[in-house]
Motif scaffolding. Structure first.
Motif, PDB file in Angstrom:
ATOM      1  N   THR A  16     -20.603  42.961  69.811  1.00 50.29           N
ATOM      2  CA  THR A  16     -19.800  42.372  68.733  1.00 50.29           C
ATOM      3  C   THR A  16     -18.658  41.509  69.254  1.00 50.29           C
ATOM      4  O   THR A  16     -17.997  40.828  68.475  1.00 50.29           O
ATOM      5  CB  THR A  16     -19.215  43.475  67.810  1.00 50.29           C
ATOM      6  N   TRP A  17     -18.418  41.530  70.550  1.00 49.11           N
ATOM      7  CA  TRP A  17     -17.360  40.708  71.148  1.00 49.11           C
ATOM      8  C   TRP A  17     -17.788  39.249  71.122  1.00 49.11           C
ATOM      9  O   TRP A  17     -18.881  38.912  71.548  1.00 49.11           O
ATOM     10  CB  TRP A  17     -17.065  41.177  72.568  1.00 49.11           C
ATOM     11  N   GLU A  18     -16.930  38.377  70.640  1.00 50.15           N
ATOM     12  CA  GLU A  18     -17.300  36.964  70.466  1.00 50.15           C
ATOM     13  C   GLU A  18     -16.850  36.060  71.602  1.00 50.15           C
ATOM     14  O   GLU A  18     -17.328  34.949  71.724  1.00 50.15           O
ATOM     15  CB  GLU A  18     -16.755  36.460  69.131  1.00 50.15           C
TER      16      GLU A  18
END
Length: 152
Positions: A16-18
């Motif tokens: 989920t880290w962008e």
């Protein structure tokens, strides 16, 4: 004297880290683990603290570095993909000293496979959960034993 090999503490979810994975920080539980690490090694005088250049590794050992009055030295040889042999070479550089290295699971896994092949770690004990430490015992620049310390 020993080298303390720490797997970085818990970080945010990779999926989920962008941003760049190199910049993924510790999560709240990870910060608690980092503080626990500093507390755990309060009585051990370190001569050096090295870290992968990835933010989550640096953050993992920052509380320990503050407590020891040292700075965190970034080391490419501890980055993801650097391999277990890189870790062994670094350990040789610090023979006769207490040093902490913070790195990633893949690097520790490769190190442990090599230590198992050398008969220093039972194959049934391989692995390192986030925030845990492997203490590498050293004699004359050679790793002669290893002991696992669970994450705080």
């Amino acid at each position: 004297m020993a080298v303390y090999v720490v797997r970085h503490a818990k970080a945010g979810d990779r999926d989920t880290w962008e941003g760049s994975d190199r910049l993924r920080p510790l999560s709240k539980p990870g910060w608690l683990q980092a503080e626990g690490l500093a507390e755990r090694f309060k009585g051990v005088a370190m001569q050096a603290i090295l870290s992968s250049p990835y933010l989550r590794c640096i953050q993992t050992v920052e509380p320990l570095a503050r407590q020891q009055g040292l700075r965190v030295e970034q080391e490419k040889g501890l980055a993801e993909g650097a391999g277990g042999a890189s870790l062994r070479r670094l350990a040789q550089r610090f023979q006769g000293k207490n040093a902490t290295f913070c790195t990633h699971g893949d690097v520790i896994d490769e190190l442990l496979v090599g230590l198992a092949a050398d008969g220093l770690v039972p194959r049934s004990r391989l692995g390192a959960e986030k925030g845990s430490t492997w203490v590498l015992e050293e004699t004359d620049g050679r790793i002669t034993g290893a002991q696992h310390i669970p994450a705080p």
